[in-house]
Design a protein around this motif. Sequence first.
Motif, short mmCIF file in Angstrom:
data_model
loop_
_atom_site.label_atom_id
_atom_site.label_comp_id
_atom_site.label_asym_id
_atom_site.label_seq_id
_atom_site.Cartn_x
_atom_site.Cartn_y
_atom_site.Cartn_z
N VAL A 27 47.48 9.12 61.23
CA VAL A 27 46.72 8.31 61.93
C VAL A 27 46.68 8.74 63.58
CG1 VAL A 27 46.83 5.74 62.77
CG2 VAL A 27 47.83 6.28 60.59
N SER A 28 45.17 8.44 63.79
CA SER A 28 45.40 8.80 65.25
C SER A 28 44.05 7.99 65.78
CB SER A 28 44.92 10.40 65.21
OG SER A 28 43.83 10.73 64.69
N GLY A 29 43.58 8.47 66.94
CA GLY A 29 42.33 7.77 67.50
C GLY A 29 42.48 6.16 67.71
N ARG A 30 41.38 5.65 67.84
CA ARG A 30 40.92 4.32 68.36
C ARG A 30 40.60 3.47 66.92
NH1 ARG A 30 36.60 3.39 71.73
NH2 ARG A 30 37.49 1.59 72.47
N TRP A 31 41.24 2.38 66.95
CA TRP A 31 41.09 1.40 65.90
C TRP A 31 40.82 0.06 66.24
CZ3 TRP A 31 42.06 2.28 60.43
CH2 TRP A 31 42.45 3.69 60.16
N LEU A 32 40.17 -0.69 65.54
CA LEU A 32 39.88 -2.05 65.74
C LEU A 32 40.54 -2.86 64.31
CD1 LEU A 32 37.10 -3.95 67.20
CD2 LEU A 32 37.72 -4.70 64.81
N ASP A 33 41.26 -3.86 64.69
CA ASP A 33 41.77 -4.61 63.62
C ASP A 33 41.30 -6.17 63.85
OD1 ASP A 33 43.32 -6.39 62.16
OD2 ASP A 33 45.19 -6.03 62.88
N GLY A 34 40.25 -6.16 62.78
CA GLY A 34 39.30 -7.52 63.13
C GLY A 34 39.88 -8.73 62.66
N ASP A 57 40.93 -11.76 67.12
CA ASP A 57 41.28 -12.97 66.39
C ASP A 57 40.35 -14.16 67.15
OD1 ASP A 57 43.64 -13.45 64.10
OD2 ASP A 57 42.56 -15.13 64.83
N ARG A 58 40.10 -15.11 66.32
CA ARG A 58 39.60 -16.26 66.81
C ARG A 58 40.63 -17.27 67.16
NH1 ARG A 58 34.95 -18.43 63.27
NH2 ARG A 58 34.44 -19.60 64.94
N ASP A 59 41.65 -17.04 66.80
CA ASP A 59 42.79 -18.16 66.71
C ASP A 59 43.63 -17.62 67.89
OD1 ASP A 59 44.94 -19.78 66.69
OD2 ASP A 59 45.27 -19.43 64.38
N PRO A 60 43.61 -18.51 69.08
CA PRO A 60 44.50 -18.39 70.16
C PRO A 60 45.90 -18.36 69.91
CG PRO A 60 43.36 -20.39 70.51
CD PRO A 60 42.77 -19.95 69.06
N VAL A 83 35.07 -13.04 67.28
CA VAL A 83 34.77 -13.36 65.80
C VAL A 83 34.06 -12.22 65.23
CG1 VAL A 83 34.39 -15.82 66.17
CG2 VAL A 83 32.34 -14.22 66.57
N PHE A 84 33.89 -12.11 63.69
CA PHE A 84 33.32 -11.05 63.03
C PHE A 84 31.99 -10.66 63.43
CE2 PHE A 84 35.80 -12.15 59.13
CZ PHE A 84 37.01 -11.70 59.51
N SER A 85 31.06 -11.45 63.62
CA SER A 85 29.66 -11.17 64.07
C SER A 85 29.55 -10.71 65.46
CB SER A 85 28.82 -12.66 64.00
OG SER A 85 29.57 -13.50 65.09
#
Length: 184
Positions: A27-34, A57-60, A83-85
């Motif tokens: 594992v390396s680099g930049r990731w997005l956990d949507g 995340d949309r949930d505070p 949000v995903f969009s």
Amino acid sequence: MTQDQTAANGPHIPVLLRPLLAAVAPVSGRWLDGTFGAGGYTRGLLEAGAEQVTGVDRDPLAFELAKPWAGEYGDRLILQPGVFSRMDEYAQDLDGVVLDLGVSSMQLDLAERGFSFMKDGPLDMRMSQSGPSAADLIAELDEAQIADILFHYGEERASRRIAKAIVKERAIEPITTTLRLAGI
């Protein structure tokens, strides 16, 4: 279960974390956990060597629960309400994206969030805690609109019959709790 009890139960371990890490090793680099949620994938990626993870995340509540541990990662962790969009606005030039799609047990376990039909709570069902609640929609929408929501989003084949029962019952008394709606 309260918000404090949820945080005290420790981190949620996503079931596909190990297979993900094995598939992308090293594992390396930049990731997005949507689907940041309780941060399980984000923490796993950071611990495995990701240079940076943007958790969306949309949930505070998700970010509130992350406060006790998020600081450990400094600028390697970016917490992004969203949000995903709009994910393409949150990060570019990524090495990977992870999405844990499905029902969030974090919301279902908290009766006060109003998602569970197993525990009584306010009829809320808002991931982002903004906009009209489920109780508002049940009170304001007409029968056809309620049926459409049940059919399209809940895949409920008996949506018309349920909507009719909801409209009948709300005329008698407002529907404001999850168990009252489940009973109807």
